[in-house]
Design an enzyme around this catalytic site. Structure first.
Site, PDB file in Angstrom:
ATOM      1  N   HIS A  13       0.868  -1.203   0.000  1.00  0.00           N
ATOM      2  CA  HIS A  13       0.000   0.000   0.000  1.00  0.00           C
ATOM      3  C   HIS A  13       0.893   1.238   0.000  1.00  0.00           C
ATOM      4  O   HIS A  13       1.474   1.585   1.021  1.00  0.00           O
ATOM      5  CB  HIS A  13      -0.908   0.006   1.240  1.00  0.00           C
ATOM      6  CG  HIS A  13      -1.915   1.116   1.218  1.00  0.00           C
ATOM      7  ND1 HIS A  13      -3.260   0.901   1.412  1.00  0.00           N
ATOM      8  CD2 HIS A  13      -1.788   2.455   1.026  1.00  0.00           C
ATOM      9  CE1 HIS A  13      -3.904   2.051   1.330  1.00  0.00           C
ATOM     10  NE2 HIS A  13      -3.029   3.012   1.102  1.00  0.00           N
ATOM     11  N   HIS A  15       1.591   5.373  -1.672  1.00  0.00           N
ATOM     12  CA  HIS A  15       1.275   6.567  -2.467  1.00  0.00           C
ATOM     13  C   HIS A  15       2.582   7.180  -2.953  1.00  0.00           C
ATOM     14  O   HIS A  15       3.382   7.638  -2.135  1.00  0.00           O
ATOM     15  CB  HIS A  15       0.525   7.604  -1.619  1.00  0.00           C
ATOM     16  CG  HIS A  15      -0.768   7.098  -1.075  1.00  0.00           C
ATOM     17  ND1 HIS A  15      -1.977   7.308  -1.702  1.00  0.00           N
ATOM     18  CD2 HIS A  15      -1.051   6.374   0.036  1.00  0.00           C
ATOM     19  CE1 HIS A  15      -2.945   6.736  -0.996  1.00  0.00           C
ATOM     20  NE2 HIS A  15      -2.408   6.154   0.066  1.00  0.00           N
ATOM     21  N   ARG A  17       2.503   9.562  -5.481  1.00  0.00           N
ATOM     22  CA  ARG A  17       2.138  10.859  -6.081  1.00  0.00           C
ATOM     23  C   ARG A  17       2.602  10.918  -7.528  1.00  0.00           C
ATOM     24  O   ARG A  17       2.785   9.895  -8.168  1.00  0.00           O
ATOM     25  CB  ARG A  17       2.685  12.047  -5.264  1.00  0.00           C
ATOM     26  CG  ARG A  17       2.377  11.993  -3.777  1.00  0.00           C
ATOM     27  CD  ARG A  17       0.910  11.894  -3.467  1.00  0.00           C
ATOM     28  NE  ARG A  17       0.698  12.066  -2.026  1.00  0.00           N
ATOM     29  CZ  ARG A  17      -0.347  11.592  -1.362  1.00  0.00           C
ATOM     30  NH1 ARG A  17      -1.295  10.904  -1.995  1.00  0.00           N
ATOM     31  NH2 ARG A  17      -0.463  11.797  -0.072  1.00  0.00           N
ATOM     32  N   ASN A  41      -4.968   7.449  -6.211  1.00  0.00           N
ATOM     33  CA  ASN A  41      -5.702   8.696  -5.882  1.00  0.00           C
ATOM     34  C   ASN A  41      -4.912   9.942  -6.273  1.00  0.00           C
ATOM     35  O   ASN A  41      -4.581  10.780  -5.458  1.00  0.00           O
ATOM     36  CB  ASN A  41      -6.093   8.731  -4.396  1.00  0.00           C
ATOM     37  CG  ASN A  41      -4.914   8.692  -3.443  1.00  0.00           C
ATOM     38  OD1 ASN A  41      -3.851   8.150  -3.770  1.00  0.00           O
ATOM     39  ND2 ASN A  41      -5.088   9.271  -2.262  1.00  0.00           N
ATOM     40  N   LYS A  98      -9.027  -0.044  -6.264  1.00  0.00           N
ATOM     41  CA  LYS A  98      -9.101   0.594  -4.955  1.00  0.00           C
ATOM     42  C   LYS A  98     -10.465   1.224  -4.766  1.00  0.00           C
ATOM     43  O   LYS A  98     -10.932   2.000  -5.606  1.00  0.00           O
ATOM     44  CB  LYS A  98      -8.008   1.669  -4.845  1.00  0.00           C
ATOM     45  CG  LYS A  98      -7.996   2.416  -3.518  1.00  0.00           C
ATOM     46  CD  LYS A  98      -7.604   1.525  -2.349  1.00  0.00           C
ATOM     47  CE  LYS A  98      -7.834   2.181  -0.994  1.00  0.00           C
ATOM     48  NZ  LYS A  98      -6.725   2.991  -0.532  1.00  0.00           N
ATOM     49  N   HIS A 135     -10.588   1.108   1.425  1.00  0.00           N
ATOM     50  CA  HIS A 135     -10.443   2.070   2.524  1.00  0.00           C
ATOM     51  C   HIS A 135     -11.734   1.938   3.336  1.00  0.00           C
ATOM     52  O   HIS A 135     -12.778   2.445   2.934  1.00  0.00           O
ATOM     53  CB  HIS A 135     -10.258   3.503   1.987  1.00  0.00           C
ATOM     54  CG  HIS A 135     -10.054   4.509   3.072  1.00  0.00           C
ATOM     55  ND1 HIS A 135      -8.880   5.217   3.241  1.00  0.00           N
ATOM     56  CD2 HIS A 135     -10.861   4.904   4.085  1.00  0.00           C
ATOM     57  CE1 HIS A 135      -8.975   6.007   4.296  1.00  0.00           C
ATOM     58  NE2 HIS A 135     -10.185   5.841   4.825  1.00  0.00           N
ATOM     59  N   HIS A 173      -4.945  -0.715   5.709  1.00  0.00           N
ATOM     60  CA  HIS A 173      -4.510   0.071   6.881  1.00  0.00           C
ATOM     61  C   HIS A 173      -5.491  -0.014   8.057  1.00  0.00           C
ATOM     62  O   HIS A 173      -6.062   0.979   8.461  1.00  0.00           O
ATOM     63  CB  HIS A 173      -4.204   1.522   6.517  1.00  0.00           C
ATOM     64  CG  HIS A 173      -5.209   2.197   5.603  1.00  0.00           C
ATOM     65  ND1 HIS A 173      -6.557   2.211   5.843  1.00  0.00           N
ATOM     66  CD2 HIS A 173      -5.026   2.881   4.442  1.00  0.00           C
ATOM     67  CE1 HIS A 173      -7.163   2.876   4.880  1.00  0.00           C
ATOM     68  NE2 HIS A 173      -6.255   3.284   4.016  1.00  0.00           N
ATOM     69  N   LEU A 218      -5.180   9.040   7.834  1.00  0.00           N
ATOM     70  CA  LEU A 218      -6.521   8.449   7.840  1.00  0.00           C
ATOM     71  C   LEU A 218      -6.425   6.991   7.412  1.00  0.00           C
ATOM     72  O   LEU A 218      -5.682   6.699   6.476  1.00  0.00           O
ATOM     73  CB  LEU A 218      -7.445   9.214   6.876  1.00  0.00           C
ATOM     74  CG  LEU A 218      -7.863  10.603   7.380  1.00  0.00           C
ATOM     75  CD1 LEU A 218      -8.558  11.376   6.290  1.00  0.00           C
ATOM     76  CD2 LEU A 218      -8.762  10.476   8.616  1.00  0.00           C
ATOM     77  N   ASP A 246       1.312   2.609   3.581  1.00  0.00           N
ATOM     78  CA  ASP A 246       0.487   3.798   3.361  1.00  0.00           C
ATOM     79  C   ASP A 246       1.341   5.067   3.406  1.00  0.00           C
ATOM     80  O   ASP A 246       0.856   6.135   3.795  1.00  0.00           O
ATOM     81  CB  ASP A 246      -0.672   3.893   4.356  1.00  0.00           C
ATOM     82  CG  ASP A 246      -1.787   4.804   3.860  1.00  0.00           C
ATOM     83  OD1 ASP A 246      -1.794   5.146   2.659  1.00  0.00           O
ATOM     84  OD2 ASP A 246      -2.647   5.183   4.664  1.00  0.00           O
ATOM     85  N   HIS A 250       2.963  14.624   1.723  1.00  0.00           N
ATOM     86  CA  HIS A 250       2.352  15.925   1.422  1.00  0.00           C
ATOM     87  C   HIS A 250       3.424  16.963   1.715  1.00  0.00           C
ATOM     88  O   HIS A 250       4.242  16.776   2.617  1.00  0.00           O
ATOM     89  CB  HIS A 250       1.152  16.202   2.338  1.00  0.00           C
ATOM     90  CG  HIS A 250      -0.017  15.304   2.107  1.00  0.00           C
ATOM     91  ND1 HIS A 250      -0.971  15.533   1.139  1.00  0.00           N
ATOM     92  CD2 HIS A 250      -0.395  14.160   2.725  1.00  0.00           C
ATOM     93  CE1 HIS A 250      -1.885  14.575   1.171  1.00  0.00           C
ATOM     94  NE2 HIS A 250      -1.554  13.715   2.129  1.00  0.00           N
ATOM     95  N   ALA A 262      -3.936  14.654   5.479  1.00  0.00           N
ATOM     96  CA  ALA A 262      -3.711  13.368   6.153  1.00  0.00           C
ATOM     97  C   ALA A 262      -2.654  12.581   5.398  1.00  0.00           C
ATOM     98  O   ALA A 262      -2.720  12.469   4.176  1.00  0.00           O
ATOM     99  CB  ALA A 262      -5.008  12.573   6.181  1.00  0.00           C
TER     100      ALA A 262
HETATM  101  O1  DOR Z   1      -3.529   9.366   5.590  1.00  0.00           O
HETATM  102  C1  DOR Z   1      -3.856   9.060   4.459  1.00  0.00           C
HETATM  103  N1  DOR Z   1      -3.291   9.640   3.390  1.00  0.00           N
HETATM  104  N2  DOR Z   1      -4.808   8.149   4.296  1.00  0.00           N
HETATM  105  C2  DOR Z   1      -5.328   7.890   3.100  1.00  0.00           C
HETATM  106  O2  DOR Z   1      -6.232   7.099   3.033  1.00  0.00           O
HETATM  107  C3  DOR Z   1      -4.863   8.612   1.896  1.00  0.00           C
HETATM  108  C4  DOR Z   1      -3.525   9.151   2.074  1.00  0.00           C
HETATM  109  C5  DOR Z   1      -3.170  10.194   1.039  1.00  0.00           C
HETATM  110  O3  DOR Z   1      -3.364   9.936  -0.149  1.00  0.00           O
HETATM  111  O4  DOR Z   1      -2.693  11.270   1.427  1.00  0.00           O
HETATM  112 ZN    ZN Z   2      -3.433   5.011   1.421  1.00  0.00          ZN
END
Ligand code: DOR
Ligand code: ZN
Length: 345
Positions: A13, A15, A17, A41, A98, A135, A173, A218, A246, A250, A262
């Protein structure tokens, strides 16, 4: 034990970006993970096979020479997703789809508003051998944020896993004792990922002594009884639980904000922090299955052939990272000491 060698792990899992951020995130994960499940996402989200193929190419273009890394691509489900989209995604090499309930988290506004309307799509996924990654939180305004995972199980997840026994479902998660119990007691088509932050922290680490935006993710951190249940779940050695960081970067200014995003950017230290947790639990012998066996076995993919070595050696994470474009990011555990370190090859 001061040293442990395990088969090369994967991150189930992640991200990464897009754009310039890939120059930072791809090498950071490739330093120890051979493969990763890539979350879709983006803005706009990865909702069709062409977008999925293009995103894979952008990821691979950011991989430095000499590093190997296989992005395992996923499709972002919406209420407009069709059986044809699923088949095209499968043909493009997707391994999973997803499911974000609309509004549950970062870039999920375009996602699923009516979950049961997707049941015909789940049938196609099962037939095509694509996994469903969930999720698992309800989004109703009146439901307390700390209860959203538990209520999702009762309202939706129970029905999905029993109605579609051929569909492999990953409860992503997980953060609660309720989720850990549900997965342990559940059928063979159900498994879960667990992040480093939910094993290491509880909501006190988010809220006591001032808000800690870099511990905000999250599903949100829960009370320590839930943290303990997750630690027991991994300590049990059950093959239903596996590694999914996860890691979700950011920009610093978007985390340290009046409305902070998050996500914990854990790629710099995730495997080491998992080792620290398993060591604390006296369960280092269970780390390899969690990190390197249970995931591929559940997905029906081969285990990796290489190995990594972790040594018990303290190091401190940087306070922040400066990206090539000058933007700043704060890694998870910034400025804190980690007791395990990935050994150089
Ligand atoms: O904390 C999180 N950040 N939880 C998620 O489900 C998405 C992720 C994000 O893409 O920033
Ligand atoms: Zn995630």
């Amino acid at each position: 034990m001061n040293k442990i060698t395990i088969q090369t792990p994967d991150d189930w899992h992640l991200h990464l970006r897009d754009g310039a951020m890939l120059q930072e995130t791809v090498p950071a994960s490739a330093r120890c993970f051979n493969r990763a499940i890539i979350m879709p996402n983006l803005v706009p989200p990865v909702t069709n096979a062409d977008m999925l193929n293009n995103y894979r190419e952008r990821i691979l273009a950011a991989l430095p020479d000499g590093q190997s890394f296989e992005p395992l691509m996923t499709l972002y489900l919406t209420n407009q997703t069709t059986a044809a989209d699923i088949k095209a995604a499968k043909a493009a090499g997707a391994v999973a789809c997803k499911l974000y309930p609309a509004g549950a988290t970062t870039n999920s506004d375009a996602a699923v508003k009516t979950l049961t309307a997707l049941y015909p799509v789940f049938e196609t996924m099962a037939a095509e051998g694509l996994l469903l990654l969930i999720h698992g939180e309800v989004t109703d305004h009146e439901i307390d944020i700390f209860d959203r995972e538990k209520i999702f199980i009762e309202r939706y997840l129970q029905d999905i896993v029993s109605r579609f026994p051929q569909l492999k479902v990953v409860f992503e998660h997980i953060t609660t004792a309720d989720a850990a119990e549900f997965v342990l007691a559940g059928p063979d088509n159900l498994a879960a990922t667990i992040t480093p932050q939910h094993l290491l922290l509880n909501r006190n680490d988010l809220l006591v002594g001032g808000v800690k935006p870099h511990n905000y993710c999250l599903p949100v951190l829960k009370r320590n009884t839930h943290q303990k249940a997750l630690r027991s779940a991994v300590q049990s050695g059950s093959k239903k639980f596996f590694l999914g960081t996860d890691s979700a970067p950011h920009e610093k200014s978007k985390k340290e904000s009046a409305c902070g995003c998050a996500g914990c950017y854990s790629a710099w230290s995730a495997i080491e922090l998992y080792a620290q947790v398993f060591d604390d639990l006296g369960a280092l012998d269970k780390l390899e299955a969690f990190a390197s066996h249970n995931g591929p076995d559940f997905y029906g993919l081969p285990r990796n052939s290489g190995q990594i070595t972790l040594v018990k050696e303290s190091w401190t994470l940087p306070e922040q990272l400066t990206l090539a474009d000058g933007s700043l990011m704060v890694p998870f555990f910034a400025g804190q000491q980690v007791n395990w370190k990935l050994a150089a090859e």
